[in-house]
Each structure stands twice: as structure tokens, then as C-alpha cells.
Write an enzyme that holds these catalytic residues in place. Structure first.
Site, PDB file in Angstrom:
ATOM      1  N   ARG A  24       1.774   0.420  -2.365  1.00 10.01           N
ATOM      2  CA  ARG A  24       3.172  -0.014  -2.504  1.00 10.01           C
ATOM      3  C   ARG A  24       3.302  -1.116  -3.547  1.00 10.01           C
ATOM      4  O   ARG A  24       4.236  -1.121  -4.340  1.00 10.01           O
ATOM      5  CB  ARG A  24       3.732  -0.484  -1.163  1.00 10.01           C
ATOM      6  CG  ARG A  24       3.925   0.656  -0.159  1.00 10.01           C
ATOM      7  CD  ARG A  24       4.405   0.142   1.175  1.00 10.01           C
ATOM      8  NE  ARG A  24       3.422  -0.797   1.724  1.00 10.01           N
ATOM      9  CZ  ARG A  24       3.703  -1.749   2.609  1.00 10.01           C
ATOM     10  NH1 ARG A  24       4.927  -1.909   3.062  1.00 10.01           N
ATOM     11  NH2 ARG A  24       2.758  -2.543   3.075  1.00 10.01           N
TER      12      ARG A  24
ATOM     13  N   ASN B 275       5.941   2.245   3.746  1.00 13.83           N
ATOM     14  CA  ASN B 275       4.991   3.052   4.507  1.00 13.83           C
ATOM     15  C   ASN B 275       5.730   3.838   5.576  1.00 13.83           C
ATOM     16  O   ASN B 275       6.649   3.323   6.211  1.00 13.83           O
ATOM     17  CB  ASN B 275       3.944   2.162   5.195  1.00 13.83           C
ATOM     18  CG  ASN B 275       2.877   1.673   4.257  1.00 13.83           C
ATOM     19  OD1 ASN B 275       2.670   2.226   3.188  1.00 13.83           O
ATOM     20  ND2 ASN B 275       2.192   0.617   4.650  1.00 13.83           N
TER      21      ASN B 275
END
Length: 92
Positions: free
Chosen positions: A21, A39
């Protein structure tokens, strides 16, 4: 003329707990996109990006490329009109 779009991508593979990320956020900010990376409970990462279509396509190419953290086994995306907009690109 630039046409802003939104792309939502679901990235499969070993993409959680590997800095994926953060890496995605850095690439998106370099390109000039807004949105977020998050996520999901099933092990995927969801990436929502808004900006010029060519810039979104560049981010998708990077997500599918060899330099991502972890191991990407697939990326599925859908395209749409931009929403209310995001102030920056964040990690959720």
C-alpha cells in the site's frame, strides 16, 4: 483534453504486510493521482485512483509490473466516472 476517470483495482497475490500500500501510494502521488489503497479481509489490496485516464493506466501498469513489493498474481479493474474526489492519495 484530459478526461478524469476513476479506476478501482483489486490486486491479488502476496500483497499484504509487504509494504504494497505504501509503495502504491508513493507511485500514485508521483503520477499525480488521488484516491486510496486498502487491505481487504481476503488478502487482496483494493486501489481506488482518480485522475487522467492515461495516468490511471500508468498506475495499473506499475501494479502489474515486476517492481511491486511482494508478489502480484493478478489485477482486476473496473472503470467509472470520478466521484466527489479525494484530497490526496491515502492508505486506509
Amino acid at each position: 483534453m484530459q478526461q478524469n476517470v476513476r479506476v478501482t483495482a483489486w490486486v491479488r497475490g502476496k500483497v499484504q504486510q509487504v509494504g504494497f500500500r505504501w509503495w502504491t501510494r508513493a507511485r500514485a502521488l508521483e503520477i499525480g493521482l488521488t484516491g486510496y489503497a486498502s487491505n481487504l479481509g481476503d488478502g487482496r489490496v483494493q486501489v481506488v485512483a482518480e485522475g487522467d485516464r492515461a495516468d490511471c493506466e500508468q498506475l495499473l501498469a506499475l501494479l502489474r509490473g515486476p517492481d511491486t513489493p511482494g508478489r502480484v498474481t493478478g489485477v482486476t479493474e473496473i472503470w467509472g466516472a470520478p466521484g466527489a474526489g479525494y484530497p490526496t492519495f491515502e492508505i486506509r
